[in-house]
Design an enzyme around this catalytic site. Structure first.
Site, short mmCIF file in Angstrom:
data_model
loop_
_atom_site.label_atom_id
_atom_site.label_comp_id
_atom_site.label_asym_id
_atom_site.label_seq_id
_atom_site.Cartn_x
_atom_site.Cartn_y
_atom_site.Cartn_z
N LYS A 1 10.12 9.75 -3.01
CA LYS A 1 11.05 10.29 -2.02
C LYS A 1 12.46 10.48 -2.59
O LYS A 1 12.77 9.99 -3.68
CB LYS A 1 11.06 9.36 -0.80
CG LYS A 1 9.71 9.31 -0.05
CD LYS A 1 9.84 8.48 1.23
CE LYS A 1 8.56 8.45 2.04
NZ LYS A 1 8.71 7.72 3.32
N TYR B 1 4.80 15.86 8.20
CA TYR B 1 4.87 14.64 9.02
C TYR B 1 4.59 14.93 10.50
O TYR B 1 4.99 14.13 11.36
CB TYR B 1 6.24 13.98 8.87
CG TYR B 1 6.38 13.12 7.61
CD1 TYR B 1 5.58 12.00 7.43
CD2 TYR B 1 7.31 13.42 6.63
CE1 TYR B 1 5.70 11.21 6.30
CE2 TYR B 1 7.44 12.63 5.49
CZ TYR B 1 6.63 11.53 5.33
OH TYR B 1 6.75 10.74 4.21
N ARG C 1 -1.73 2.52 -2.13
CA ARG C 1 -1.12 1.81 -1.00
C ARG C 1 -0.73 0.38 -1.40
O ARG C 1 0.34 -0.12 -1.00
CB ARG C 1 -2.08 1.76 0.20
CG ARG C 1 -2.45 3.11 0.78
CD ARG C 1 -1.36 3.80 1.52
NE ARG C 1 -0.83 3.01 2.63
CZ ARG C 1 0.11 3.45 3.48
NH1 ARG C 1 0.63 4.68 3.33
NH2 ARG C 1 0.54 2.70 4.45
N ASN D 1 12.50 4.62 1.76
CA ASN D 1 11.53 3.62 1.26
C ASN D 1 10.74 4.10 0.04
O ASN D 1 9.62 3.67 -0.19
CB ASN D 1 10.63 3.12 2.40
CG ASN D 1 9.74 4.19 2.99
OD1 ASN D 1 9.83 5.35 2.60
ND2 ASN D 1 8.89 3.81 3.92
N HIS E 1 5.78 7.80 -0.61
CA HIS E 1 4.77 8.07 0.41
C HIS E 1 3.41 8.01 -0.28
O HIS E 1 3.29 8.42 -1.44
CB HIS E 1 4.95 9.48 1.01
CG HIS E 1 3.75 9.93 1.79
ND1 HIS E 1 3.55 9.59 3.10
CD2 HIS E 1 2.63 10.62 1.41
CE1 HIS E 1 2.38 10.08 3.50
NE2 HIS E 1 1.80 10.70 2.50
N GLU F 1 -3.46 16.13 2.83
CA GLU F 1 -2.16 16.10 2.15
C GLU F 1 -2.23 16.72 0.75
O GLU F 1 -1.30 17.39 0.33
CB GLU F 1 -1.65 14.65 2.10
CG GLU F 1 -1.32 14.13 3.49
CD GLU F 1 -0.82 12.70 3.51
OE1 GLU F 1 -0.72 12.07 2.44
OE2 GLU F 1 -0.50 12.22 4.62
P1 GDP Z 1 3.82 4.76 5.41
O1 GDP Z 1 2.41 5.29 5.41
O2 GDP Z 1 3.92 3.34 4.92
O3 GDP Z 1 4.79 5.67 4.71
O4 GDP Z 1 4.28 4.69 6.94
P2 GDP Z 1 4.01 5.67 8.18
O5 GDP Z 1 3.02 6.75 7.84
O6 GDP Z 1 3.72 4.80 9.36
O7 GDP Z 1 5.43 6.33 8.45
C1 GDP Z 1 5.88 7.42 7.68
C2 GDP Z 1 7.32 7.19 7.30
O8 GDP Z 1 8.11 7.20 8.48
C3 GDP Z 1 7.59 5.83 6.66
O9 GDP Z 1 7.38 5.83 5.26
C4 GDP Z 1 9.04 5.59 7.03
O10 GDP Z 1 9.90 6.24 6.10
C5 GDP Z 1 9.16 6.24 8.38
N1 GDP Z 1 9.01 5.24 9.44
C6 GDP Z 1 7.87 4.66 9.87
N2 GDP Z 1 8.09 3.77 10.87
C7 GDP Z 1 9.43 3.81 11.07
C8 GDP Z 1 10.30 3.13 11.98
O11 GDP Z 1 9.89 2.31 12.81
N3 GDP Z 1 11.63 3.44 11.91
C9 GDP Z 1 12.11 4.35 10.99
N4 GDP Z 1 13.42 4.60 10.97
N5 GDP Z 1 11.33 5.01 10.12
C10 GDP Z 1 10.01 4.74 10.16
#
Ligand code: GDP
Length: 141
Positions: A11, A51, A87, A114, A117, A128
């Site tokens: 990212k 997304y 992961r 973070n 992805h 994807e």
């Molecule tokens: P990942 O698969 O670990 O990347 O997590 P997800 O697919 O659930 O979410 C996609 C991305 O959205 C994450 O990598 C975070 O950058 C963001 N995100 C997810 N949950 C939150 C949240 O509760 N708050 C915020 N600000 N960002 C979030």
């Protein structure tokens, strides 16, 4: 375990920190191969489409704003159990909760910024990979 392909995105925060190579080295060190890669600056439309599953979530706008804030490094990783292996290497979504030694624990600042992805299941990996590398077979030959 089957040879799989999965999508990884380094990212904008990690690209800006100049740690693409350090993160790719984690993947390679764990036995994953880079099967395709490109450095791109996503358009807002691309980030929103990628997304789309999160479109109704309160953090959607912040997530899209962040993903278009600078270039990203997008790769297809290939190897045995690549989806789960990636992961595991990434660590928990919130870097404060990520296990020591994971990419997010070592390189990420916040749940928004973070670092990486990774596809979370075979079905999402298929969607994807073809989203960013059209025509690429999700299963390794
Ligand atoms: P990942 O698969 O670990 O990347 O997590 P997800 O697919 O659930 O979410 C996609 C991305 O959205 C994450 O990598 C975070 O950058 C963001 N995100 C997810 N949950 C939150 C949240 O509760 N708050 C915020 N600000 N960002 C979030």
């Amino acid at each position: 375990m089957a040879i799989e392909r999965t999508l990884s995105i380094i990212k904008p925060d990690a690209v800006a920190k100049n740690v693409i190579g350090q993160i790719v080295a984690r993947f390679e060190g764990a036995g994953l191969k880079v099967a395709a890669a490109k450095l791109v600056h996503l358009s807002r439309a691309e980030a929103e489409q990628f997304y789309a599953v999160h479109a109704a979530r309160p953090f959607f706008k912040d997530l899209v704003d962040f993903m278009v804030s600078g270039p990203v490094f997008i790769q297809v990783l290939e190897g045995e159990g690549a989806i789960q292996k990636n992961r595991d290497l990434m660590g928990a979504t919130d870097p404060k909760k990520a296990a020591p030694g994971t990419i997010r624990a070592d390189f990420a600042e916040s749940i928004d910024a973070n670092a990486v992805h990774g596809s979370d299941a075979p079905e999402t990996a298929a969607v994807e990979v073809s989203f960013f590398f059209p025509g690429m077979n999700v299963y390794a030959r």
